[in-house]
Design a protein around this motif. Sequence first.
Motif, PDB file in Angstrom:
ATOM      1  N   GLY A 108       0.807  -1.216   0.000  1.00  0.00           N
ATOM      2  CA  GLY A 108       0.000   0.000   0.000  1.00  0.00           C
ATOM      3  C   GLY A 108       0.840   1.266   0.000  1.00  0.00           C
ATOM      4  O   GLY A 108       0.314   2.366   0.041  1.00  0.00           O
ATOM      5  N   SER A 110       3.088   4.171  -1.528  1.00  0.00           N
ATOM      6  CA  SER A 110       3.558   4.871  -2.723  1.00  0.00           C
ATOM      7  C   SER A 110       4.997   5.268  -2.426  1.00  0.00           C
ATOM      8  O   SER A 110       5.238   6.228  -1.716  1.00  0.00           O
ATOM      9  N   PHE A 112       8.121   6.972  -2.749  1.00  0.00           N
ATOM     10  CA  PHE A 112       8.708   8.113  -3.445  1.00  0.00           C
ATOM     11  C   PHE A 112      10.219   7.966  -3.615  1.00  0.00           C
ATOM     12  O   PHE A 112      10.837   8.746  -4.313  1.00  0.00           O
ATOM     13  N   VAL A 183       0.202   6.865   5.354  1.00  0.00           N
ATOM     14  CA  VAL A 183       0.582   8.243   5.039  1.00  0.00           C
ATOM     15  C   VAL A 183       1.948   8.540   5.649  1.00  0.00           C
ATOM     16  O   VAL A 183       2.837   9.115   5.015  1.00  0.00           O
ATOM     17  N   GLN A 184       2.110   8.121   6.882  1.00  0.00           N
ATOM     18  CA  GLN A 184       3.385   8.325   7.560  1.00  0.00           C
ATOM     19  C   GLN A 184       4.508   7.614   6.796  1.00  0.00           C
ATOM     20  O   GLN A 184       5.569   8.183   6.590  1.00  0.00           O
ATOM     21  N   MET A 186       4.566   6.933   3.707  1.00  0.00           N
ATOM     22  CA  MET A 186       4.818   7.639   2.454  1.00  0.00           C
ATOM     23  C   MET A 186       5.758   8.818   2.698  1.00  0.00           C
ATOM     24  O   MET A 186       6.676   9.055   1.914  1.00  0.00           O
ATOM     25  N   ILE A 187       5.539   9.543   3.801  1.00  0.00           N
ATOM     26  CA  ILE A 187       6.405  10.695   4.073  1.00  0.00           C
ATOM     27  C   ILE A 187       7.802  10.216   4.465  1.00  0.00           C
ATOM     28  O   ILE A 187       8.797  10.851   4.126  1.00  0.00           O
ATOM     29  N   VAL A 188       7.893   9.062   5.129  1.00  0.00           N
ATOM     30  CA  VAL A 188       9.204   8.486   5.396  1.00  0.00           C
ATOM     31  C   VAL A 188       9.916   8.217   4.076  1.00  0.00           C
ATOM     32  O   VAL A 188      11.106   8.517   3.922  1.00  0.00           O
ATOM     33  N   ILE A 190       9.530   9.785   1.373  1.00  0.00           N
ATOM     34  CA  ILE A 190       9.954  11.082   0.822  1.00  0.00           C
ATOM     35  C   ILE A 190      11.267  11.517   1.474  1.00  0.00           C
ATOM     36  O   ILE A 190      12.192  11.972   0.797  1.00  0.00           O
ATOM     37  N   GLY A 191      11.351  11.340   2.791  1.00  0.00           N
ATOM     38  CA  GLY A 191      12.595  11.657   3.484  1.00  0.00           C
ATOM     39  C   GLY A 191      13.744  10.818   2.957  1.00  0.00           C
ATOM     40  O   GLY A 191      14.847  11.315   2.705  1.00  0.00           O
TER      41      GLY A 191
ATOM     42  N   GLY C 299      16.967  14.901   4.916  1.00  0.00           N
ATOM     43  CA  GLY C 299      16.157  13.729   4.582  1.00  0.00           C
ATOM     44  C   GLY C 299      16.043  12.787   5.760  1.00  0.00           C
ATOM     45  O   GLY C 299      14.948  12.324   6.109  1.00  0.00           O
ATOM     46  N   LEU C 302      13.826  14.187   8.392  1.00  0.00           N
ATOM     47  CA  LEU C 302      12.407  14.039   8.059  1.00  0.00           C
ATOM     48  C   LEU C 302      11.916  12.635   8.408  1.00  0.00           C
ATOM     49  O   LEU C 302      10.864  12.448   9.025  1.00  0.00           O
ATOM     50  N   MET C 303      12.728  11.634   8.032  1.00  0.00           N
ATOM     51  CA  MET C 303      12.333  10.250   8.320  1.00  0.00           C
ATOM     52  C   MET C 303      12.187  10.041   9.825  1.00  0.00           C
ATOM     53  O   MET C 303      11.193   9.476  10.302  1.00  0.00           O
ATOM     54  N   VAL C 306       9.085  11.752  11.360  1.00  0.00           N
ATOM     55  CA  VAL C 306       7.816  11.094  11.072  1.00  0.00           C
ATOM     56  C   VAL C 306       7.685   9.818  11.889  1.00  0.00           C
ATOM     57  O   VAL C 306       6.611   9.479  12.377  1.00  0.00           O
TER      58      VAL C 306
END
Lengths: 380, 278, 324
Positions: A108, A110, A112, A183-184, A186-188, A190-191, C299, C302-303, C306
């Motif tokens: 599930g 996405s 990035f 969602v979390q 997904m942002i991970v 991105i990081g 980066g 950020l990880m 979160v």
Amino acid sequence: MTNIIDRRVLMRALIVLVVAAAASIAFGAWGSPAVASTVDTAVAHASAVSSETVATAPQVDTITQTAVEPDEEIGTNRYVQQFINGIVFGLLLALASVGLSLIYGTTGLSNFAHGEQVSLGAMLTFFFATQQPVSLPFVPVEFTIGWPLIPSALAAIALAAGTGWLQDKFLWSPLRRRKVSIVQQMIVSIGLSLAMLNFIQWWFGAERRRISTSIDTRIDMGVFTIGQTTLWSVAIAIICLAAVAYFLLRTRTGRATRAVSDNPALASASGIRVEKVVRLVWIMATGLAAVGGILLALYDNAAAFDVGARLLLLMFAAVTLGGLGQAFGALVGSLVIGVAVEMSTLWLGTDLKYAVALGILILVLLVRPQGILGRAERVG
Amino acid sequence: MTDVFADVAHEPGAKKPDPIVIADHVHRHFGGLTAVDVEHFEVQRHAITALIGPNGAGKSTFFNLLTGFDKPQTGEWQFNGHSLVGTSPAKIARAGKVRTFQLTKALNRMTVIENMRLGAAEQRGENFFNALVPGLWRSREQEITKKAESLLKRFKLYEKRDDYAGSLSGGQRKLLEMARALMSDPEMIMLDEPMAGVNPALTESLLDHIVELRDEGKTILFVEHDMHMVRRISDWVVVMAEGSIIAEGPPNTVMSNTAVQDAYLGAHHDTDLSEDAS
Amino acid sequence: MDIVLDALGTMMAPATAAFALAAIGLNFHFGLTGLLNMGHAGFMLLGMYGYGISTQHGAPIWMALIIAIIAATIFGLLLGWPTLKLRGDYLAIATISAAELVRYLGRSNTLQGLTGGSTGIRGNDFKFTFEELSPLPDENITILFWTNHGTKSSSWWLMIVAWVFVALFALLFWQLARSPWGRVLKGIREDEDAVRSLGKNVYSYKMQALVLGGVIGALGGVIWALGASVQPDSMGRPTTFWLWTILLLGGAATVFGPILGSMIFWMSLVIIKGLASAFIPSSVLSPVEIEPFSLVLVGIALMCLVIFRPQGILGNKRELAFND
């Protein structure tokens, strides 16, 4: 039940391809007489061969490829040529997007950071293959490896797939176990993408790097030409994709993978070891992305640290077009995007060709968000 | 209360003396799979109607269709004489038909009182431009808060007023959801498995609340697995199987219907109809 | 000592204010409504283009600002129309694509006459209307330890205006977040269907939030441009990701989160770069490598944020920034 859906999916895929081919041939027949004599042909073609030359990064290695002898071009039909280029680009893109789609399907997520996996494949190959001295980040020692291309590529793929294993074992799997929301996650990702992108730049610099110094000889096929290396790349891509298809359709683990994609809870209840499947998917996806990156670097003659980042949205476009989470959808989506991107250069500037793909993506979301091959109920 | 049902036939799609909801030819299929195929369906006003059936009978889908959360391929249904075909869930709610969910949708990161306030209707401050001018909505906000507090007291949630909804127990969330649904003074309340995940201690009070609501003049339709609850509080039972209504009747007699028994036994043999089937 | 002064100077810089403002916009999207806008840089860029191009064509400053706002509004409406009815991750993919689409169009040769292609619009071509309004003298001014120009580019004048904007919009956020309107948005963040079942038009509210946040982002873009220039590649995906880092660092759904986040973000970049160039020998980390090195740390930060502290610095532990 699943067999019926697969057949329907393949049928629709076929229809889409036939329609796309028919449309391009129709355009070709209508456009060719006016075009054959224009000098513009060679320019459009050449810039298409060196695919992504709008790079912001300074080009250290001169790209001799763009100087294709014009007499080879005269016999070609540029519509057919661009269509073929599009198919080639689409196939290479598919290597990356199939993995992205598999990861989405089974977890599930996405992802990035998938673009960086593509760059990693290309840049690691450069690392092993180049005759120039290289170094590791933080280690002020320069050395030369200079292996031949094929062992370099294999080592790069193995390493890249290893990063997939590492990532899943030490990052994604623990996150899933902690029930961190999607969602979390997904942002991970991105990081991670931000960290990896800059790590690769830090390691290899911002220049475009060549992983092979040999010049691709072009073969004249009558209405179009194609490079020898490109043909090999296409063959490798097709073999890889066929292997993935065989794996998904014919092997036990592959069927388990599809079951996890369909319904993880049910798959887990029926005794499939979901975590193991997901681990395998990560290894496969990152490995395939690396293959895609290497072949794209050969196709484009060079690659920079951000080659994958540029492609990420094209992959998303392909995956969305094909239906999120559908591995075969990703293949069809990639081909459509590839053809659309390359054909668009006939009418629009080459610096707009990626914009075309994003336009298609937004259009798809508008009219058929479940994608060409997706089922309507999934969007919910 | 059961008197009004005295003249109602014990058959699928029976006509009611004073129906608040009427549905006709509602058909919903997913791909080749028929989920709901209901010819005629009526819900009696001011009564508690139970919608039961074995797993996969299409109860929840039908429920979603009636509340606008899903759209059927064909069919018509009306509420209070107004057609609801193609109406959005929000409009259906504003028309006076509010639902709750099987998996409770308490808004976890909002306090209990904020959850309640959100349920209220006619708050001008929910318009963006009005929101900028507190004077326009402050007095209404006070009314809403007063009402919310009295409902919280009634549902024994007042001590939790300023807690985050996420910190409540499963049963308390169900109560909160029901109380929140009452904030807009709906005519009809649709409860999707109100007993699912509620601990036994809270069950009785939840049942009492539902009966109380009917006695205040609300109409209630609920989907439930729990036979105990169905028998105890419902005035009328509608049984669905394989997407259609197969039987209707008062709670004491409907379970003896052979079609109903076949449907349940066909679905899962181990279900003991005389006892709690959840 | 220089590092400390630099860091404190960066904290007050117009660029920091511009990112704080854009992050306030993102806070309306994500913090209040839970919208996954991964294309915030697109809103910023459109604001920059709207302002820059209209000024170039002789628009007075108020009209240029209105055009920037209109551009962002239209973009938000177009973007939200197909995607707000879909699941959240579709919005993420659509927004990031749309933002890149704007950037590709902006930097393309086709639109060179309008947008200046990949070089963008030079500062001198669009900053004058703003700088004419400056009450400060047209010379370098030193206050305490910091010297900036009075009116030109990244000036004291811009700094004052930028932080006034930030304060105004933080106030707006505070007012709206505690209004019934904000309550509906928070409800949508928690569970759309529940809010729908309570009779609210979820789609319309999401659209309002998307447009409002986008407009604030566009204004952030204008401030950024006034301190730098209109350059499409400065508003790529990394910019959006930085904004997310800023928001999550400070704390989503809080009033001061975006401001504090922006200050810490830019300050730590300066400190990391300063320390790295002071203490790590250039044979290990050459000057060109410092920039990517510090962004690697961004980066990773950020990880970690979160994963380990999703509520950020100011967020309420119970009111986490994410749904369970």
